[in-house]
Design a protein around this motif. Sequence first.
Motif, PDB file in Angstrom:
ATOM      1  N   ALA A   1     -36.728  -8.138 -24.792  1.00 29.01           N
ATOM      2  CA  ALA A   1     -36.487  -9.168 -25.804  1.00 29.01           C
ATOM      3  C   ALA A   1     -35.549 -10.261 -25.291  1.00 29.01           C
ATOM      4  CB  ALA A   1     -35.914  -8.536 -27.069  1.00 29.01           C
ATOM      5  N   LYS A   2     -34.536  -9.868 -24.510  1.00 25.87           N
ATOM      6  CA  LYS A   2     -33.578 -10.838 -23.977  1.00 25.87           C
ATOM      7  C   LYS A   2     -34.081 -11.550 -22.720  1.00 25.87           C
ATOM      8  CE  LYS A   2     -29.263  -8.808 -25.623  1.00 25.87           C
ATOM      9  NZ  LYS A   2     -27.938  -8.336 -25.214  1.00 25.87           N
ATOM     10  N   LYS A   3     -35.125 -10.979 -22.109  1.00 26.80           N
ATOM     11  CA  LYS A   3     -35.664 -11.502 -20.842  1.00 26.80           C
ATOM     12  C   LYS A   3     -34.597 -11.533 -19.761  1.00 26.80           C
ATOM     13  CE  LYS A   3     -39.113 -14.376 -23.114  1.00 26.80           C
ATOM     14  NZ  LYS A   3     -39.703 -15.710 -23.233  1.00 26.80           N
ATOM     15  N   GLU A   4     -33.766 -10.489 -19.754  1.00 34.91           N
ATOM     16  CA  GLU A   4     -32.724 -10.403 -18.728  1.00 34.91           C
ATOM     17  C   GLU A   4     -32.449  -8.945 -18.389  1.00 34.91           C
ATOM     18  OE1 GLU A   4     -28.616 -10.760 -21.276  1.00 34.91           O
ATOM     19  OE2 GLU A   4     -29.693 -12.616 -20.861  1.00 34.91           O
ATOM     20  N   THR A   5     -31.954  -8.740 -17.181  1.00 39.12           N
ATOM     21  CA  THR A   5     -31.627  -7.403 -16.707  1.00 39.12           C
ATOM     22  C   THR A   5     -30.487  -6.820 -17.533  1.00 39.12           C
ATOM     23  OG1 THR A   5     -32.342  -7.961 -14.471  1.00 39.12           O
ATOM     24  CG2 THR A   5     -30.834  -6.093 -14.692  1.00 39.12           C
ATOM     25  N   VAL A   6     -30.630  -5.536 -17.861  1.00 41.69           N
ATOM     26  CA  VAL A   6     -29.588  -4.826 -18.591  1.00 41.69           C
ATOM     27  C   VAL A   6     -29.167  -3.618 -17.752  1.00 41.69           C
ATOM     28  CG1 VAL A   6     -29.015  -3.531 -20.683  1.00 41.69           C
ATOM     29  CG2 VAL A   6     -30.493  -5.555 -20.837  1.00 41.69           C
ATOM     30  N   ILE A   7     -27.867  -3.560 -17.448  1.00 40.72           N
ATOM     31  CA  ILE A   7     -27.284  -2.405 -16.759  1.00 40.72           C
ATOM     32  C   ILE A   7     -26.442  -1.658 -17.775  1.00 40.72           C
ATOM     33  CG2 ILE A   7     -25.726  -1.617 -14.941  1.00 40.72           C
ATOM     34  CD1 ILE A   7     -26.375  -4.203 -13.407  1.00 40.72           C
ATOM     35  N   VAL A   8     -26.693  -0.365 -17.922  1.00 40.06           N
ATOM     36  CA  VAL A   8     -25.957   0.457 -18.872  1.00 40.06           C
ATOM     37  C   VAL A   8     -25.239   1.566 -18.096  1.00 40.06           C
ATOM     38  CG1 VAL A   8     -26.117   1.914 -20.921  1.00 40.06           C
ATOM     39  CG2 VAL A   8     -27.654  -0.044 -20.669  1.00 40.06           C
ATOM     40  N   PRO A   9     -23.917   1.459 -17.962  1.00 40.50           N
ATOM     41  CA  PRO A   9     -23.163   2.479 -17.217  1.00 40.50           C
ATOM     42  C   PRO A   9     -23.178   3.854 -17.881  1.00 40.50           C
ATOM     43  CG  PRO A   9     -21.860   0.475 -17.480  1.00 40.50           C
ATOM     44  CD  PRO A   9     -23.075   0.334 -18.353  1.00 40.50           C
ATOM     45  N   ASP A  10     -23.211   3.879 -19.226  1.00 37.49           N
ATOM     46  CA  ASP A  10     -23.254   5.147 -19.962  1.00 37.49           C
ATOM     47  C   ASP A  10     -24.200   4.981 -21.148  1.00 37.49           C
ATOM     48  OD1 ASP A  10     -22.912   7.453 -21.436  1.00 37.49           O
ATOM     49  OD2 ASP A  10     -20.729   7.437 -21.323  1.00 37.49           O
TER      50      ASP A  10
END
Length: 151
Positions: free
Chosen positions: A77-86
Amino acid sequence: MDGKLLLRQAEALLENERNLIPNLANLSALIWERMDRLNWAGFYLTHGEELLLGPFQGKPACIHIPWRKGVCGTAAAKKETVIVPDVHEFPGHIACDSASRSEIVVPLVNRNGEVLGVLDIDSPFPARFSEEDAEVLEKLAQLIVTGCDWE
């Protein structure tokens, strides 16, 4: 991870082949073999108002992910990479595998701005993914978008 090597190997796998499904299958296997400390690597493809499971390596996974839900739906939806540490701290995280602790999702966006799908990679280790990983995987995503037939 040697990002340059991964990208060269991905280019070699895509050379002279534009068929989407075999390319995604090979690329998920390449990621699985070249990146350490993973428990899932694969693709979800845009299908109407949701993301549908595509080729992957790892345990069985969720088949349908609604747009804007979980890490994959959010990245799409955001058209961007998402990094989730936890992942346990990510609101609305969809737990396909309870062993997953961190995640990176890179959208596959064509030049018209359409999200074709996402590259999703999970790890059983917290904070596994870095900005360097994101840069390499974003380049890989562009290779996939331009190197495969999407129809």
